[in-house]
Design a protein around this motif. Structure first.
Motif, mmCIF file in Angstrom:
data_model
loop_
_atom_site.group_PDB
_atom_site.id
_atom_site.type_symbol
_atom_site.label_atom_id
_atom_site.label_comp_id
_atom_site.label_asym_id
_atom_site.label_seq_id
_atom_site.Cartn_x
_atom_site.Cartn_y
_atom_site.Cartn_z
ATOM 1 N N SER A 126 1.348 6.095 3.606
ATOM 2 C CA SER A 126 2.602 6.109 2.757
ATOM 3 C C SER A 126 2.705 5.081 1.599
ATOM 4 N N GLN A 127 3.493 5.302 0.701
ATOM 5 C CA GLN A 127 3.896 4.316 -0.467
ATOM 6 C C GLN A 127 4.189 3.065 0.269
ATOM 7 N N ALA A 128 5.016 2.923 1.153
ATOM 8 C CA ALA A 128 5.537 1.859 1.540
ATOM 9 C C ALA A 128 4.474 1.128 2.369
ATOM 10 N N GLN A 129 3.697 1.693 3.120
ATOM 11 C CA GLN A 129 2.500 0.994 3.927
ATOM 12 C C GLN A 129 1.665 0.313 2.895
ATOM 13 N N ILE A 130 1.433 0.988 1.750
ATOM 14 C CA ILE A 130 0.439 0.498 0.611
ATOM 15 C C ILE A 130 1.080 -0.589 0.083
ATOM 16 N N SER A 131 2.414 -0.581 -0.420
ATOM 17 C CA SER A 131 3.194 -1.733 -0.770
ATOM 18 C C SER A 131 2.955 -2.921 -0.141
ATOM 19 N N LYS A 132 3.259 -2.753 1.394
ATOM 20 C CA LYS A 132 3.482 -3.726 2.065
ATOM 21 C C LYS A 132 1.724 -4.475 2.496
ATOM 22 N N ALA A 133 0.932 -3.697 2.432
ATOM 23 C CA ALA A 133 -0.562 -4.122 2.586
ATOM 24 C C ALA A 133 -0.807 -4.856 1.237
ATOM 25 N N GLU A 134 -0.531 -4.241 0.308
ATOM 26 C CA GLU A 134 -0.910 -4.918 -1.057
ATOM 27 C C GLU A 134 -0.453 -6.512 -1.178
ATOM 28 N N HIS A 135 0.986 -6.575 -0.732
ATOM 29 C CA HIS A 135 1.500 -7.907 -0.671
ATOM 30 C C HIS A 135 1.018 -8.861 0.299
ATOM 31 N N ARG A 136 0.571 -8.406 1.383
ATOM 32 C CA ARG A 136 -0.280 -8.831 2.320
ATOM 33 C C ARG A 136 -1.600 -9.610 1.833
ATOM 34 N N ALA A 137 -2.348 -8.508 0.967
ATOM 35 C CA ALA A 137 -3.692 -8.909 0.521
ATOM 36 C C ALA A 137 -3.473 -9.834 -0.663
ATOM 37 N N LEU A 138 -2.378 -9.684 -1.437
ATOM 38 C CA LEU A 138 -2.438 -10.663 -2.416
ATOM 39 C C LEU A 138 -1.961 -12.017 -1.951
ATOM 40 N N ASP A 139 -0.961 -12.178 -0.995
ATOM 41 C CA ASP A 139 -0.797 -13.394 -0.442
ATOM 42 C C ASP A 139 -1.972 -14.106 0.464
ATOM 43 N N ALA A 140 -2.576 -13.367 1.001
ATOM 44 C CA ALA A 140 -4.016 -13.772 1.655
ATOM 45 C C ALA A 140 -4.933 -14.183 0.454
ATOM 46 N N LEU A 141 -5.070 -13.686 -0.644
ATOM 47 C CA LEU A 141 -5.838 -14.067 -1.637
ATOM 48 C C LEU A 141 -5.224 -15.470 -2.405
ATOM 49 N N ARG A 142 -4.178 -15.657 -2.594
ATOM 50 C CA ARG A 142 -3.381 -16.654 -3.083
ATOM 51 C C ARG A 142 -3.590 -17.805 -2.032
ATOM 52 N N ALA A 143 -3.548 -17.774 -0.745
ATOM 53 C CA ALA A 143 -3.740 -18.871 0.244
ATOM 54 C C ALA A 143 -5.175 -19.060 0.350
ATOM 55 N N LYS A 144 -6.129 -18.167 -0.038
ATOM 56 C CA LYS A 144 -7.574 -18.653 0.091
ATOM 57 C C LYS A 144 -7.903 -19.433 -1.163
ATOM 58 N N LEU A 145 -6.951 -19.110 -2.288
ATOM 59 C CA LEU A 145 -7.821 -19.726 -3.524
ATOM 60 C C LEU A 145 -6.743 -20.983 -3.790
ATOM 61 N N SER A 146 -5.575 -21.260 -2.907
ATOM 62 C CA SER A 146 -4.813 -22.475 -3.342
ATOM 63 C C SER A 146 -5.664 -23.732 -2.794
#
Length: 184
Positions: A164-184
């Motif tokens: 669903s679009q809601a699942q994609i939105s949540k997964a996208e936010h989680r993935a971006l947060d994980a990348l931000r954490a890895k890169l900081s």
């Protein structure tokens, strides 16, 4: 296949087609040796065997939902093309993702670097981001590639990934947060 094994599989198939999650899990466990063998056959260096097996599990569930037990073919015969198809689709999507991380995306002409930083001030080498992307699951990498490199909307991405679009939105936010954490 023994008759007892066949009977159990038929019962699980019927329950899984009705939406029984426990039956789906049991079928996935039952077919892991087959999926593992197919994943080893297709394995390549730019993605993990586990990612291929996840795609294979998805293919198996698609096959179960479409399987007609009254036909002469058994589930294994019917499912193999579905399993291989999902594995190849994932491999193709991962190959599509192997493009420049500085390529502008969408109407805003932002790169993935820009999105992660919240501005254009972030100065990260492409290799750092690629390494950080490797820490994500295969589905998260595909999601980000579809959204930021192939300019798909969340709705289009949801349709491609069967979510669903809601699942994609949540997964996208989680993935971006994980990348931000890895890169900081």
């Amino acid at each position: 296949m023994s008759r007892i094994y066949s009977d159990v599989a038929e019962q699980l198939i019927a329950k899984a087609r009705e939406g029984d999650r426990q039956a789906e899990e049991e079928l996935i466990c039952m077919y892991q040796p087959l999926i593992g063998m197919l994943a080893r056959r297709l394995w390549c260096t730019h993605m993990s065997r586990e990612d291929l097996m996840q795609a294979g599990n998805l293919g198996l569930m698609q096959a179960v939902r479409r399987y007609n037990p009254t036909r002469e073919a058994g589930l294994t015969t019917y499912a193999v093309p579905w399993i291989l198809g999902e594995m190849r689709r994932m491999m193709k999507q991962m190959e599509i993702c192997r493009i420049s991380l500085d390529e502008p995306v969408g109407d805003a002409h932002q790169t993935l670097h820009d999105v992660l930083a919240g501005s254009t001030d972030l100065d990260i080498r492409q290799i750092d981001l690629q390494l950080a992307m490797q820490s994500l699951s295969g589905e998260e990498r595909i999601l980000l590639c579809l959204r930021y490199f192939r300019d798909h909307t969340q709705k289009e991405t949801a349709a491609l990934l069967g979510k669903s679009q809601a699942q994609i939105s949540k997964a996208e936010h989680r993935a971006l947060d994980a990348l931000r954490a890895k890169l900081s």
